[in-house]
Motif scaffolding. Structure first.
Motif, mmCIF file in Angstrom:
data_model
loop_
_atom_site.group_PDB
_atom_site.id
_atom_site.type_symbol
_atom_site.label_atom_id
_atom_site.label_comp_id
_atom_site.label_asym_id
_atom_site.label_seq_id
_atom_site.Cartn_x
_atom_site.Cartn_y
_atom_site.Cartn_z
ATOM 1 N N GLU A 155 -6.883 8.080 -3.218
ATOM 2 C CA GLU A 155 -7.413 6.795 -2.799
ATOM 3 C C GLU A 155 -8.367 6.255 -3.858
ATOM 4 O O GLU A 155 -9.094 7.008 -4.507
ATOM 5 C CB GLU A 155 -8.163 6.926 -1.472
ATOM 6 C CG GLU A 155 -8.689 5.588 -0.946
ATOM 7 C CD GLU A 155 -9.474 5.733 0.344
ATOM 8 O OE1 GLU A 155 -9.634 4.720 1.050
ATOM 9 O OE2 GLU A 155 -9.924 6.853 0.644
ATOM 10 N N ARG A 189 -11.558 3.749 -4.307
ATOM 11 C CA ARG A 189 -12.611 3.030 -3.594
ATOM 12 C C ARG A 189 -13.634 2.506 -4.597
ATOM 13 O O ARG A 189 -13.896 3.133 -5.620
ATOM 14 C CB ARG A 189 -13.302 3.950 -2.577
ATOM 15 C CG ARG A 189 -12.384 4.452 -1.484
ATOM 16 C CD ARG A 189 -13.079 5.457 -0.582
ATOM 17 N NE ARG A 189 -14.100 4.830 0.255
ATOM 18 C CZ ARG A 189 -15.400 5.101 0.189
ATOM 19 N NH1 ARG A 189 -15.856 5.980 -0.697
ATOM 20 N NH2 ARG A 189 -16.267 4.498 0.995
ATOM 21 N N SER A 226 -11.671 0.143 0.105
ATOM 22 C CA SER A 226 -10.505 0.826 -0.446
ATOM 23 C C SER A 226 -9.614 -0.171 -1.170
ATOM 24 O O SER A 226 -9.312 -1.248 -0.649
ATOM 25 C CB SER A 226 -9.718 1.514 0.672
ATOM 26 O OG SER A 226 -8.542 2.118 0.159
ATOM 27 N N SER A 270 -1.590 8.778 -2.901
ATOM 28 C CA SER A 270 -1.355 10.161 -2.492
ATOM 29 C C SER A 270 -0.337 10.773 -3.437
ATOM 30 O O SER A 270 0.425 10.061 -4.102
ATOM 31 C CB SER A 270 -0.836 10.241 -1.054
ATOM 32 O OG SER A 270 0.504 9.781 -0.972
ATOM 33 N N ARG A 272 -4.277 3.175 -1.171
ATOM 34 C CA ARG A 272 -4.182 4.450 -0.459
ATOM 35 C C ARG A 272 -3.230 5.376 -1.217
ATOM 36 O O ARG A 272 -2.100 5.612 -0.790
ATOM 37 C CB ARG A 272 -3.665 4.213 0.965
ATOM 38 C CG ARG A 272 -4.584 3.418 1.849
ATOM 39 C CD ARG A 272 -4.285 3.716 3.314
ATOM 40 N NE ARG A 272 -2.868 3.677 3.621
ATOM 41 C CZ ARG A 272 -2.256 2.648 4.202
ATOM 42 N NH1 ARG A 272 -2.929 1.563 4.495
ATOM 43 N NH2 ARG A 272 -0.974 2.699 4.468
ATOM 44 N N VAL A 303 0.813 -1.212 0.000
ATOM 45 C CA VAL A 303 0.000 0.000 0.000
ATOM 46 C C VAL A 303 0.848 1.265 0.000
ATOM 47 O O VAL A 303 0.332 2.370 -0.119
ATOM 48 C CB VAL A 303 -0.956 0.023 1.213
ATOM 49 C CG1 VAL A 303 -1.926 -1.136 1.139
ATOM 50 C CG2 VAL A 303 -0.178 -0.011 2.531
ATOM 51 N N ASP A 304 2.173 1.102 0.135
ATOM 52 C CA ASP A 304 3.073 2.248 0.166
ATOM 53 C C ASP A 304 4.346 1.856 -0.578
ATOM 54 O O ASP A 304 4.791 0.704 -0.479
ATOM 55 C CB ASP A 304 3.402 2.629 1.615
ATOM 56 C CG ASP A 304 4.198 3.909 1.706
ATOM 57 O OD1 ASP A 304 5.430 3.854 1.500
ATOM 58 O OD2 ASP A 304 3.598 4.959 1.980
#
Length: 421
Positions: free
Chosen positions: A293, A295, A307, A312, A310, A261-262
């Motif tokens: 994000e 969804r 979700s 950004s 995530r 997720v990162d």
């Protein structure tokens, strides 16, 4: 990854160049795939000048279909199709072209690419898990695709040719015998192209996440998910042995997996676990990270909204830093960020409704209808998520404004690299 990715990227570029005594030489590419239109938006290639942002143009020919019968039977090509192709040719200008063609397509790339007509592609025509060896039409359609590919090469004069986008997805959807027939077809297509264009860089592209064999339901830390997938990865990499390729061309969107997720979650050997097994230089055929994000409704009829990623703006720039380092470490000559502009207007990817057949998108009715229509195709993935998962990866937003800090980091990269020309 740090709070100032653009500064870190500049440091990375300077250090890498000084450490080897030479600057980088890979081309930076992007494509013009976008959803456009007011009352009835649709997704496709847009004829737009990208020269301000890239030094290679990626032509993602996955929307107009293949004139199978025209090439297979030697009849006239659809006029509207030829016109649309020529508009894409003109939009590339003088930049080197990375041409990607679709041998297989549809849900999970389990079908032959759509047929093309004057009115556009006809998805109902395509064959599920087509066997190029055992189907009586196999030889004719293989030759039709060879002729189509050679025609497209003459039209676009590409420097790189992806003769079959995301080809390994076919193996995931079809049985092993059918996959082997596709490998034999790819071999024939590759050889035919190299006879006519021996200096052209030719390859199929492969989805890295599928090659890793990751369980999509694994939500453990990344290293645990990767350890559990070791046997699957080995089998997937072994299955590539018959493919002909001048480059190992990877399509990679790590954020599609819940354990990643990162960008900081990416294992150190995320790409090298694959590249170490294939004797070909690496090309990044398509990649990106979401700026917002994502969804979607887990079930189109009942919800709930969940979700998928995530995203950004900071994560986008951090991921660019990571993929640049990987491209440099593997001596890549091409890095493609897909796409130049966001697929959808801002906010659509993160908006969701649990009310059946309704969509809370906060935008114009046409955009709401586009997302709602995708939602009704099939629950979950693909469908609403298939549309949204690439919705906000752009170097620019949907309106064309640079997306920061990604765009700034990209410009820094352009200033510090050496053009391969």
């Amino acid at each position: 990854m740090g709070s100032k990715p653009s500064l870190l990227l500049a440091l990375l570029l300077t250090t890498a160049a000084c450490g080897r005594g030479e600057p980088r030489t890979f081309h930076l590419a992007s494509s013009n795939v976008q959803a456009t239109g007011d009352a009835h938006p649709s997704v496709g290639m847009v004829a737009r000048d990208l020269s301000e942002d890239v030094d290679a143009v990626a032509i993602h020919q996955d929307f107009l279909g293949v004139p199978w019968n025209s090439f297979g039977d030697g009849v006239e090509l659809p006029g509207g199709w030829v016109q649309a192709i020529d508009e894409q040719v003109a939009s590339a200008g003088e930049a080197p072209v990375f041409l990607s063609l679709a041998l297989v397509g549809g849900e999970g790339r389990a079908y032959l690419a759509d047929a093309a007509t004057t009115a556009g592609p006809v998805s109902e025509w395509s064959a599920l898990c087509f066997d190029f060896v055992r189907d009586p039409e196999g030889p004719r359609l293989r030759q039709a695709y060879i002729d189509y590919t050679l025609w497209m090469i003459e039209r676009f004069q590409p420097r790189w040719l992806d003769l079959g986008m995301e080809l390994n997805l076919y193996r995931e959807s079809c049985d092993e015998r059918t996959w082997e027939s596709l490998v034999l077809a790819e071999d024939a297509i590759y050889r035919a192209v190299k006879v006519r264009h021996p200096d052209l860089v030719v390859f199929p592209s492969l989805v890295a996440e599928t090659l890793h064999g990751l369980d999509p339901a694994c939500e453990d830390p990344a290293e645990v998910c990767f350890a559990a997938a070791a046997a699957a990865r080995e089998a997937n990499l072994t299955s590539l042995s018959g493919l002909k390729m001048d480059r190992l061309a990877l399509v990679t969107y790590p954020f599609d997996h819940p354990a990643l997720v990162d960008p900081a979650d990416l294992p150190a050997d995320y790409l090298s676990a694959i590249t170490s097994r294939v004797e070909a230089p690496l090309v990044i055929a398509a990649t990106g990270w979401p700026a917002e994000e994502i969804r979607y409704a887990l079930d189109a009829n009942t919800g709930p909204c969940v979700s998928h990623a995530r995203g950004s703006a900071e994560a986008q720039a951090a991921y660019l830093e990571w993929i640049v380092a990987e491209a440099d470490a593997h001596a890549s000559d091409l890095l493609t960020w897909w796409s130049n502009r966001d697929l959808l207007p801002g906010g659509l990817a993160g908006a969701c409704s649990t009310i059946p057949n309704e969509y809370d998108c906060g935008g114009e009715p046409g955009w709401c209808a586009l997302v709602a229509a995708s939602r009704n195709v099939v629950d979950g993935w693909p469908g609403e998520l298939a549309l949204k998962t690439r919705a906000n990866l752009g170097l620019r937003d949907h309106a064309g404004e640079p997306r920061e800090p990604l765009a700034k980091a990209w410009r820094q990269l352009q200033r510090r690299r050496l053009r391969a020309d």
